[in-house]
Design an enzyme around this catalytic site. Structure first.
Site, mmCIF file in Angstrom:
data_model
loop_
_atom_site.group_PDB
_atom_site.id
_atom_site.type_symbol
_atom_site.label_atom_id
_atom_site.label_comp_id
_atom_site.label_asym_id
_atom_site.label_seq_id
_atom_site.Cartn_x
_atom_site.Cartn_y
_atom_site.Cartn_z
ATOM 1 N N ASN A 205 93.313 13.233 28.269
ATOM 2 C CA ASN A 205 93.505 11.885 27.751
ATOM 3 C C ASN A 205 92.912 10.884 28.739
ATOM 4 O O ASN A 205 92.369 11.270 29.779
ATOM 5 C CB ASN A 205 94.988 11.612 27.482
ATOM 6 N N ARG A 206 93.032 9.614 28.421
ATOM 7 C CA ARG A 206 92.351 8.566 29.187
ATOM 8 C C ARG A 206 93.189 7.988 30.321
ATOM 9 O O ARG A 206 92.784 7.002 30.946
ATOM 10 C CB ARG A 206 91.926 7.435 28.239
#
Length: 405
Positions: A205-206
């Protein structure tokens, strides 16, 4: 702002502190000691600040600088603050422009120590630090690492970015760094876990980990013993006074959090844990082919926050407070806040910070906003600002609850 610089080898790092402060739009007046100018020349400070540099009280006497600088400042930062500077500040000496400014300042004052370990640990220095803190001065925790020459230990000046972050925090809220977590042990998770597909690719994920690092940094400067369990945050500098445990996958984070959380006063799950992982790891790089790839089979990762709560309720984990984070997006039928309320009820933690994500919000940026939800039904908005400000707001709530126990 006034940036004081005292005479230690770490004075060269004050140039980076000054550059970062001026780039954020602040007017900064540098006030070095005579000893500091033996490490960094006045011309360097003047070029970076655009302001004249003076050390004594007999220059520009008609402007009364030894009084006016302190009176007009919104913040005074001294970095580095040597053992000598701490002693003079603690005992009210005013024998140069910097100590006179400290004596007249009524704004927040941040002193950032840098010295050899033996000097930092000496009873005289410890007494001076305690006296300054009792008067409301913020004395930051020094970092550990390489010192002058071959020596290593506690007493290293924190990273300039950390000093500037603390300065921004005090400008926003002068009461953001009380010593209310002294004697407390806290565990914070940060970053985004990665689940390998093959030796090259992963599911992730970011999350940058900046919010978790801000939580750890602020807790350490509020006096806590802090352990930071971090996944994939190699580009972030470990906050001063924080013990770092590195992990990679959700399973690794689960093991580390269960081990570190036992006996903690507060556990904060700020990491973005991948919800799923591949059922099997391909040992070689998956190649492109003429045919479409086989469907990717996934299995659910452990819910670490829920497991921490369950372990506490079962008496297997001794932790006073458990705090979760929820990165949410709304949909046509449900708001971000509604999603957060449902997650708080589902997880059973004591506090939950809800963030709206997407469109440059929360992930991979320096600022954040959201809501702080409590198991007792209270809800408080967290206004948009630096992630360290959100961290301070959360530790305020944690400190109040720990104080009632």
């Amino acid at each position: 702002m006034v940036l004081g610089v005292s005479g230690g080898i770490a004075a060269y790092k004050a140039c980076e502190v000054l550059r970062r402060l001026t780039e954020t739009g602040h007017e900064v007046r540098v006030v070095p000691t005579e000893a500091a100018l033996r490490f960094v020349g006045a011309a360097t400070f003047e070029a970076l600040s655009g302001q004249p540099v003076r050390t004594g009280v007999f220059t520009d006497v008609e402007q009364v600088p030894h009084v006016r600088l302190g009176q007009r400042a919104d913040l005074v930062v001294v970095a580095p603050a040597t053992a000598d500077l701490l002693a003079r500040a603690a005992h009210g000496q005013a024998d140069d422009l910097l100590t006179s400014t400290l004596l007249t300042a009524r704004c927040p004052v941040l002193l950032v120590p840098a010295m050899h370990t033996e000097m930092w640990e000496h009873p005289a220095t410890r007494d001076n630090v305690a006296l300054l803190r009792s008067r409301g001065v913020v004395v930051a925790e020094p970092d550990s690492g390489r010192l002058t020459g071959p020596d290593t230990g506690k007493g290293r000046l924190p990273d300039p970015a950390e000093i500037v972050d603390l300065a921004r925090l005090l400008l926003a809220d002068r009461d953001a760094l009380p010593r209310d977590l002294e004697g407390r042990r806290v565990v914070v998770s940060a970053g985004g876990t990665r689940e390998p597909l093959d030796p090259v690719r992963y599911l992730g994920n970011r999350s940058s980990g900046r919010q978790g690092y801000a939580l750890a940094r602020v807790a350490a400067h509020r006096g806590a013993e802090v352990t930071l369990v971090a996944a994939h945050t190699a580009d972030l500098v470990t906050p001063a006074g924080v013990r770092l445990v590195r992990v990679g996958t959700a399973e690794e984070m689960r093991s580390a959090m269960l081990a570190e959380a036992d006996g903690a006063d507060a556990v904060v799950m700020a990491a973005a844990v991948a919800d799923f992982r591949p059922t099997a790891l391909v040992e070689h790089k998956i190649k492109k082919g003429e045919r479409d790839p086989e469907p990717l089979e996934l299995t659910r990762n452990p819910d670490i926050l829920a497991e921490l709560v369950e372990a506490r309720e079962a008496g297997k984990l001794d932790a006073s407070l458990i705090v979760g984070f929820a990165a949410e997006t709304g949909d046509p039928r449900t708001t971000v806040l509604d999603h957060g309320r449902a997650k708080l009820a589902r997880k059973g933690c004591d506090l939950l910070v809800v963030n709206a994500v997407g469109d440059g919000r929360a992930f991979e940026v320096d600022d954040n906003a959201g809501w702080l939800l409590a198991a007792d039904g209270t809800e408080n908005p967290i206004p948009y600002g630096a992630k360290s400000r959100l961290a301070s707001t959360l530790w305020d709530a944690v400190g109040r609850r720990l104080g009632r126990q």
